[in-house]
Write an enzyme that holds these catalytic residues in place. Structure first.
Site, mmCIF file in Angstrom:
data_model
loop_
_atom_site.group_PDB
_atom_site.id
_atom_site.type_symbol
_atom_site.label_atom_id
_atom_site.label_comp_id
_atom_site.label_asym_id
_atom_site.label_seq_id
_atom_site.Cartn_x
_atom_site.Cartn_y
_atom_site.Cartn_z
ATOM 1 N N LYS A 233 36.516 43.729 45.417
ATOM 2 C CA LYS A 233 35.457 42.939 44.808
ATOM 3 C C LYS A 233 35.583 41.490 45.265
ATOM 4 C CE LYS A 233 33.666 41.625 40.241
ATOM 5 N NZ LYS A 233 33.844 41.752 38.779
ATOM 6 N N LEU A 234 34.457 40.843 45.570
ATOM 7 C CA LEU A 234 34.508 39.492 46.127
ATOM 8 C C LEU A 234 35.248 38.508 45.227
ATOM 9 C CD1 LEU A 234 31.136 38.717 47.924
ATOM 10 C CD2 LEU A 234 33.262 39.605 48.840
ATOM 11 N N SER A 235 35.104 38.663 43.902
ATOM 12 C CA SER A 235 35.771 37.730 43.001
ATOM 13 C C SER A 235 37.287 37.839 43.073
ATOM 14 C CB SER A 235 35.315 37.965 41.559
ATOM 15 O OG SER A 235 35.642 39.268 41.138
ATOM 16 N N LYS A 236 37.817 38.909 43.698
ATOM 17 C CA LYS A 236 39.253 39.093 43.840
ATOM 18 C C LYS A 236 39.666 39.067 45.303
ATOM 19 C CE LYS A 236 39.300 42.050 39.739
ATOM 20 N NZ LYS A 236 39.815 41.024 38.824
ATOM 21 N N SER A 237 38.822 38.474 46.146
ATOM 22 C CA SER A 237 39.012 38.555 47.584
ATOM 23 C C SER A 237 38.995 37.178 48.224
ATOM 24 C CB SER A 237 37.892 39.420 48.190
ATOM 25 O OG SER A 237 37.796 39.257 49.577
#
Length: 300
Positions: A233-237
């Site tokens: 997920k982008l928020s964790k990337s």
């Protein structure tokens, strides 16, 4: 609250960081679906978790959305200012015996994977030792919720077995997301909820809570979750970079392609106004991708 139109949707960011591409993708998708239906698109700030929020970030997010041409059709609502509405709903549930106080911690529930079916805390909620209890919805055994998602199809969840009695008011004194979103969607007359696939499994809980409160259930559509090349997920990337409000066209075009739309439809647009006008005319909901995730790298 005004009478609802045939379609009223919303975008509800949390002010925990700058607007990243995944958020823009969800906002643009929900905006396009609202415009395609001839309906309204509202913005609501979900600022319910002060320890995670960044001062001034809500205003920055709103400014970014405005730079991308995504402006709310109604005054922006902030959940931090709506405690009285949530309290009224919670009091109804408590009075009706549909909610209860609970001092169970995560460690108390470790043996059940965090699923609450009965209070197991060593200290009961009424012990009078000053401990602040949470308040949970009482979820009866066999509480299975089924609904048809506008994009993902039929979804069924046994809320009792898979989620358990879920929190409505947290032990730290803050309102839980599930209660606030249900109350606000009803009070704002939302007919259609468009959001990311990561919130799909929250929907049965919200439908169960709507039924307990006697509230209408809107239509739901969950867009694929944007991931990086490794499936995160982008928020964790590391790909979780803020979108650039000074140069909105490239990100809007990428989001358009990731929504399954024809890139040629926007090729002749040179500014945000023209792009959104062309997008509104060319958007085809039938082309939306039905997968759970969509990779950012595959479309850039």
């Amino acid at each position: 609250m005004s009478l609802s139109p045939i379609y009223r949707g919303r975008f509800a960011p949390s002010p925990t960081g700058p607007l990243h591409f995944g958020s823009l993708y969800a906002a643009f998708g929900s905006w396009l679906l609202a415009r395609n239906a001839g309906g309204e698109w509202w913005i609501r700030i979900e600022d319910l978790d002060p320890p995670r929020e960044i001062e001034g970030m809500a205003d920055r997010q709103l400014q970014t959305l405005l730079a991308f041409g995504l402006e709310s059709d109604a005054p922006v609502v902030r959940q931090s200012e709506r405690g009285s509405q949530y309290r009224a709903a919670l009091d109804r549930l408590l009075t009706d015996g549909l909610a209860f106080t609970c001092t169970c911690s995560r460690s108390d529930l470790a043996a059940t994977g965090g699923i609450h079916r009965a209070c197991v805390a060593a200290v009961p909620a009424d012990a009078g030792d000053g401990r602040q209890p949470a308040i949970r919805l009482r979820v009866p055994d066999g509480s299975t919720v089924a609904f048809v998602d506008g994009l993902q199809g039929e979804v069924t969840q046994d809320v009792a077995a898979e989620v358990g009695d879920f929190v409505l008011h947290r032990a730290d004194g803050y309102w839980a997301y599930q209660l606030a979103v249900v109350v606000d969607d009803a009070l704002q007359g939302m007919t259609d909820i468009v959001r990311g696939h990561d919130l799909l499994d929250s929907t049965p809980r919200q439908i169960l809570l709507q039924r307990a409160l006697g509230l209408p259930t809107p239509r739901y559509l969950h867009l694929p979750l944007v991931t990086d090349a490794d499936g995160r997920k982008l928020s964790k990337s590391s790909a979780d970079l803020p979108v650039d409000p000074d140069d909105p066209l490239p990100a809007l075009r990428v989001a358009w392609r990731m929504l399954g739309q024809d890139p040629d439809a926007l090729s002749q647009t040179g500014n945000v106004t023209a792009l959104l006008r062309a997008g509104t005319e060319a958007f085809d909901p039938q082309k939306l991708p039905r997968a759970a995730t969509v990779s950012l790298q595959r479309t850039t």
